[in-house]
Design an enzyme around this catalytic site. Structure first.
Site, PDB file in Angstrom:
ATOM      1  CG  HIS A  18      -0.588  -6.651  -1.768  1.00  0.00           C
ATOM      2  ND1 HIS A  18       0.440  -7.697  -1.670  1.00  0.00           N
ATOM      3  CD2 HIS A  18      -1.726  -6.972  -0.819  1.00  0.00           C
ATOM      4  CE1 HIS A  18       0.013  -8.552  -0.844  1.00  0.00           C
ATOM      5  NE2 HIS A  18      -1.218  -8.177  -0.646  1.00  0.00           N
ATOM      6  CB  THR A  70      -5.581  -6.220   0.984  1.00  0.00           C
ATOM      7  OG1 THR A  70      -4.936  -7.213   0.885  1.00  0.00           O
ATOM      8  CG2 THR A  70      -7.045  -6.736   0.526  1.00  0.00           C
ATOM      9  CG  HIS A  77      -2.035  -5.551   6.566  1.00  0.00           C
ATOM     10  ND1 HIS A  77      -3.442  -5.728   6.506  1.00  0.00           N
ATOM     11  CD2 HIS A  77      -1.412  -6.620   5.837  1.00  0.00           C
ATOM     12  CE1 HIS A  77      -3.755  -6.924   5.845  1.00  0.00           C
ATOM     13  NE2 HIS A  77      -2.567  -7.547   5.634  1.00  0.00           N
TER      14      HIS A  77
END
Length: 139
Positions: free
Chosen positions: A43, A45, A135
């Site tokens: 993922h 964020t 990131h």
């Protein structure tokens, strides 16, 4: 980082997602035997520090109510990955830095305004441009 976080995730059935999951779960951990690793979904964020009182017992209803920049909540968000970075922080031990594309910044600031800044779009845009470090964690 107290509170909940809002993520974007790649399509689960994509080869990209599967390759990332293999890196996170299988490939990287043996290279760091003295480091406690965790398995997690790949993922990026979008924002964090979301107070649980905003979504309560029905997070999906809250997510569906967000005013996102595109007309369709299912429109893809394209993320560019730039450089591999190693760090000391728990959530940033090994990451792929994501580029601050206009689309990602627009999404992050829109979500931040509603989820953290009480609707203050200006404050959210400043956060997105000055403090947001998108990131993809690998470890």
């Amino acid at each position: 980082m107290p509170g909940a976080s809002l993520w974007i995730i790649p399509p689960k059935d994509s080869s990209f997602s599967q390759a990332l999951q293999t890196l996170i779960s299988t490939t990287i951990p043996p290279h760091f035997p003295d480091t406690k690793t965790h398995d997690f979904i790949p993922h990026v964020t979008i924002t964090s520090n979301i107070d649980q009182s905003l979504f309560g017992t029905d997070p999906q209803a809250w997510l569906s109510s967000l005013h996102l920049p595109s007309g369709d909540q299912h429109d893809p968000v394209f993320v560019t990955l730039d450089v591999l970075e190693a760090g000391d922080a728990f959530v940033k031990k090994l990451t792929l830095r994501a580029g601050k594309t206009a689309q990602l910044l627009q999404l992050a600031s829109a979500c931040r305004a509603e989820a953290v800044e009480g609707g203050d779009q200006g404050k959210a845009e400043k956060w997105a441009h000055d403090y947001y470090l998108p990131h993809l964690s690998l470890m």
